[in-house]
Enzyme design. Structure first.
Site, PDB file in Angstrom:
ATOM      1  N   ARG A   1      40.981  34.923  41.202  1.00  8.83           N
ATOM      2  CA  ARG A   1      40.345  36.177  40.785  1.00  8.83           C
ATOM      3  C   ARG A   1      39.975  36.991  42.022  1.00  8.83           C
ATOM      4  O   ARG A   1      40.055  38.202  42.038  1.00  8.83           O
ATOM      5  CB  ARG A   1      39.094  35.895  39.922  1.00  8.83           C
ATOM      6  CG  ARG A   1      38.305  37.165  39.633  1.00  8.83           C
ATOM      7  CD  ARG A   1      37.314  37.063  38.466  1.00  8.83           C
ATOM      8  NE  ARG A   1      36.698  35.779  38.277  1.00  8.83           N
ATOM      9  CZ  ARG A   1      35.711  35.280  39.036  1.00  8.83           C
ATOM     10  NH1 ARG A   1      35.216  35.976  40.043  1.00  8.83           N
ATOM     11  NH2 ARG A   1      35.232  34.089  38.787  1.00  8.83           N
TER      12      ARG A   1
ATOM     13  N   ASP B   1      42.515  61.077  40.073  1.00  9.37           N
ATOM     14  CA  ASP B   1      43.512  60.320  39.312  1.00  9.37           C
ATOM     15  C   ASP B   1      44.869  60.947  39.632  1.00  9.37           C
ATOM     16  O   ASP B   1      45.184  62.060  39.212  1.00  9.37           O
ATOM     17  CB  ASP B   1      43.186  60.412  37.812  1.00  9.37           C
ATOM     18  CG  ASP B   1      44.145  59.602  36.953  1.00  9.37           C
ATOM     19  OD1 ASP B   1      45.286  59.365  37.380  1.00  9.37           O
ATOM     20  OD2 ASP B   1      43.760  59.222  35.825  1.00  9.37           O
TER      21      ASP B   1
END
Ligand code: PLP
Length: 379
Positions: A46, A170
């Site tokens: 992770r 974005d």
């Protein structure tokens, strides 16, 4: 190194143990330690994974940034950015953005005491008007989805800097091939790599790219603590997609231009939204900050009934009716019922997103075949 070479060689070192030219898929959840705390830089997947590291480095290089962070999706990347904030903080965001990001802000984060102001980012001065002492983030998307409006990144970044507020852009629609927001003063670049970067509609993935080390550390802490990480197989697919991004984008731009002009000259078509038109209201800014105009566009028919739009949406054969964008194959979509259904209708209408709006993601097939398909569908 020239941009086109970077897409292929960015972050790519032959595997040190075998010489494999392509980064292997390290399908493992943990890494063996020699003694407690003595290891090769990897402890638990992770936190770090070599396949993900290779992709994170490559993405940083192609966005002209220092650090890349990968997430399970573009939405997970956006979620990580918002988790930098505290209750009471305010965000100024573009009023014309991906419906899922709007949903994340309003349906998930408002209840944690964050306040979002949605404004028209085509005019950078509008940003100054809303800034107050609680403003902790400015968020824009350019070109916007689906209206193809453009934010002047450098102008908004200058205002953000003046007030010491980070700016997140974005960059999904432009891709790193057409636009690099960090070079224009942005602090965080976000991609839904599901779209152009992956490019083959076979993986869901997101990433953030930043320059500031402290910001990277905070985002890496969130990435590890919240755990919305991509698996190694997906990192491999996105890394493979990245290697041909420049070749695909060139073709998306060429096909996009041909189809935008063809639509504009079709007597049954009313408005065509594409920033490459010289009379697009933000064309000059688009030309200044982008290296091309891409393959995304939206249009309406002269017959503005939903039925007429639905007929086109269900009649194309090469353009598949589907959510998503940026793949090699062409897609057609209906923002009001698909990608933007999570935005209330009255909000959509304020931004020109009428029920009859049709969105195209122009792929890299032969442009004449695509035009023929649209011709038979529009009639
Ligand atoms: C698809 C998309 C997202 C969300 O990304 P996912 O990978 O689907 O979570 C965010 N921004 C834009 C502009 C998108 O098109």
């Amino acid at each position: 190194m020239k941009q086109e070479t970077k897409f292929i060689h960015a972050g790519a070192e032959p595997d040190p143990t075998t010489g494999a030219i392509m980064t292997p898929i390290y399908q493992t959840s943990t890494f063996v330690q020699e003694s407690p705390g003595v290891h090769k830089g990897y402890e638990y997947a992770r936190t770090q994974n070599p396949t993900r590291d290779a992709l994170q480095n490559a993405l940083a290089i192609v966005e002209n940034g220092r650090y890349g962070l990968c997430f399970a999706s573009g939405s997970a990347a956006a979620d990580a950015v918002i988790k930098l904030l505290n209750p009471g903080d305010e965000v100024i965001a573009a009023n014309d953005m991906y419906g899922g990001t709007y949903r994340l802000f309003t349906k998930i984060f408002e209840k944690y005491g964050l306040k979002f102001h949605f404004i028209n980012m085509q005019d950078a001065n509008e940003v100054s008007k809303v800034i107050n002492k609680n403003t902790k983030l400015i968020w824009t998307e350019t070109p916007t989805n689906p209206m193809m409006n453009i934010t002047d990144i450098a102008a908004v970044a200058a205002i953000a800097k003046q007030h010491n507020i980070p700016l997140c852009v974005d960059n999904t629609f432009a891709s790193p091939y057409l636009q690099n927001p960090l070079d224009l003063g942005a602090d965080i670049v976000l991609h839904s790599a599901t779209k152009y970067i992956g490019g083959h509609s076979d993986s869901v993935h997101g990433c953030l790219i930043v320059n500031d080390e402290e910001l990277k550390n905070k985002l890496a802490f969130i990435q590890n603590s919240c755990g919305a990480i991509p698996g190694p197989q997906d990192c491999f697919l996105i890394l493979r997609g990245l290697k041909t991004l420049h070749v695909r984008m060139k073709r998306h731009c060429e096909n996009g231009e041909k189809i935008a002009y063809w639509l504009r000259n079709n007597p049954k078509v009313d408005q065509v939204y594409w920033a490459g038109f010289e009379d697009h209201p933000n064309h000059e800014i688009a030309k200044k900050q982008m290296r091309g105009f891409g393959g995304m566009m939206s249009f309406t028919l002269k017959d503005d009934s939903l039925e007429a739009a639905k007929k086109v949406l269900s009649s194309t054969k090469l353009f598949s009716l589907a959510e998503s964008l940026g793949g090699v194959e062409s897609l057609i979509g209906h923002p009001a019922s698909m990608t933007h259904a999570s935005i209330p209708r009255e909000e959509r209408l304020k931004n020109g997103l009428v029920d009859s709006l049709i969105r195209l993601s122009v792929g890299i097939e032969d442009a004449d075949d695509l035009i023929e398909d649209l011709e038979q569908a529009i009639g």
